[in-house]
Scaffold this motif. Structure first.
Motif, PDB file in Angstrom:
ATOM      1  N   CYS A  28      27.261  37.231  -6.236  1.00  0.00           N
ATOM      2  CA  CYS A  28      27.727  35.267  -6.302  1.00  0.00           C
ATOM      3  C   CYS A  28      28.224  35.231  -7.001  1.00  0.00           C
ATOM      4  CB  CYS A  28      26.922  34.867  -5.730  1.00  0.00           C
ATOM      5  SG  CYS A  28      26.392  35.385  -3.614  1.00  0.00           S
ATOM      6  N   GLN A  31      26.304  29.423  -7.705  1.00  0.00           N
ATOM      7  CA  GLN A  31      26.694  29.888  -6.290  1.00  0.00           C
ATOM      8  C   GLN A  31      25.036  30.989  -6.363  1.00  0.00           C
ATOM      9  OE1 GLN A  31      30.055  31.003  -4.002  1.00  0.00           O
ATOM     10  NE2 GLN A  31      31.211  29.894  -5.262  1.00  0.00           N
ATOM     11  N   GLN A  72      26.719  30.434  -0.785  1.00  0.00           N
ATOM     12  CA  GLN A  72      26.981  28.549  -1.302  1.00  0.00           C
ATOM     13  C   GLN A  72      26.210  28.277  -2.887  1.00  0.00           C
ATOM     14  OE1 GLN A  72      26.521  27.512   1.894  1.00  0.00           O
ATOM     15  NE2 GLN A  72      26.828  28.852   3.207  1.00  0.00           N
ATOM     16  N   LEU A  73      26.875  27.076  -3.053  1.00  0.00           N
ATOM     17  CA  LEU A  73      26.778  26.593  -3.933  1.00  0.00           C
ATOM     18  C   LEU A  73      25.438  25.999  -4.054  1.00  0.00           C
ATOM     19  CD1 LEU A  73      30.037  24.063  -3.381  1.00  0.00           C
ATOM     20  CD2 LEU A  73      29.659  25.976  -4.571  1.00  0.00           C
ATOM     21  N   GLY A  93      27.389  23.608  -7.513  1.00  0.00           N
ATOM     22  CA  GLY A  93      28.125  24.905  -7.753  1.00  0.00           C
ATOM     23  C   GLY A  93      28.559  24.683  -9.411  1.00  0.00           C
TER      24      GLY A  93
END
Length: 300
Positions: free
Chosen positions: A240, A244, A256-257, A285
């Motif tokens: 990631c 994130q 995911q942010l 983010g």
């Protein structure tokens, strides 16, 4: 006719197995080997040649002998029958003048035989009159005796050994879509073939969220926390990016942010870090939190 005694009134007929074509003969001569003379041939002055298919090795005989199984002769006046050459045969009910070629699917390596031998499973012979059967080559098999050809292994199967009777299904982690394969191919990285998959002709791509960096594998590995992939057939998952995260309970296809109020300055993380007192982050983010402006603070 002949007469060995002086002063005789009559000449004597040659007995069976003997003959003479001379006048004033004192005695009859034995028929040569390969010849004969019977009692019924009383008017004949000579011995006859043995007909084709028969022979006589002895002198002075009244008949010739039919060639025994595995032997034959197509000439006349023969003393002996000849043994059938390798690749040929003659049984008891066949014409004794000729040997026959062994049919396809059979062999005969020896001379003077009454029958041919079936090609055993794993071998074949597609020609007649042969002395030996041939081994099926690698990638081909014959399951039955007397085979005239070998069959190609089907796709999803292989056989490396010549002279085999069956093909072997590709083991898990391997596959082949070719017929007549000598070996199955190892699944490449990013592809697998589970043992539960009946189709052995192909390896399947790892689905999004999973990866496999080794060959010949049976399963794909779910991306660990902090990593993800949204593509199929991947050999590894991607970290990631900063800002994130991906926890273990989250969809392994996506990172995911980090939400507002959190940051993540490192790659491949399973969670985000909360902004400490005196810091703030409004936008999701981000890899860092911002310091509060002069005159402002964040409550503890």
């Amino acid at each position: 006719m002949a007469q060995p005694r002086n002063g005789s009134a009559n000449c004597l007929r040659c007995e069976p197995g003997k003959a003479t074509n001379m006048s004033r003969a004192v005695e009859c001569s034995l028929c040569h080997a390969g010849q004969f003379r019977t009692e019924a041939m009383e008017n004949s002055q000579k011995c006859e040649l043995c007909p084709a298919g028969r022979a006589q090795a002895l002198k002075g005989q009244t008949g010739c002998l039919q060639c025994s199984p595995g032997r034959a002769t197509n000439g006349t006046g023969r003393q002996n029958c000849s043994g059938c050459i390798p690749g040929q045969f003659r049984d008891a009910v066949m014409d004794s003048k000729h040997c026959r070629l062994c049919p396809s699917g059979f062999q005969q390596p020896h001379r003077g035989q009454a029958s041919c031998l079936s090609c055993i499973p794993g071998t074949y012979q597609n020609r007649s009159g042969q002395t030996l059967c041939s081994l099926c080559s690698a990638g081909r098999v014959s399951a039955k005796a007397s085979s005239t050809r070998c069959s190609l292994c089907k796709s999803g199967q292989a056989q490396a050994r010549p002279g085999s009777v069956s093909c072997i299904r590709c083991e898990p982690g391997k596959a082949t879509n070719q017929t007549g394969a000598v070996a199955c191919n190892a699944c490449s990285v990013g592809r697998v073939r589970p043992g539960s998959l009946e189709d052995a002709t192909q390896c399947i791509r790892c689905s999004p969220g999973r990866a496999q960096d080794l060959r010949s594998q049976t399963f794909c590995v779910k991306c660990p926390p902090g990593q993800a992939t949204n593509s199929s057939g991947m050999h590894n998952c991607s970290n990631c990016p900063m800002g994130q995260y991906r926890a273990s309970i989250m969809d392994p296809k996506y990172c995911q942010l980090c939400p507002s109020g959190f940051k993540q300055p490192h790659l491949g993380q399973a969670s985000c870090l909360a902004c400490i007192p005196g810091e703030v982050q409004i936008d999701p983010g981000n890899k860092a939190c911002a310091l509060c402006k002069k005159g402002k603070f964040t409550p503890v």
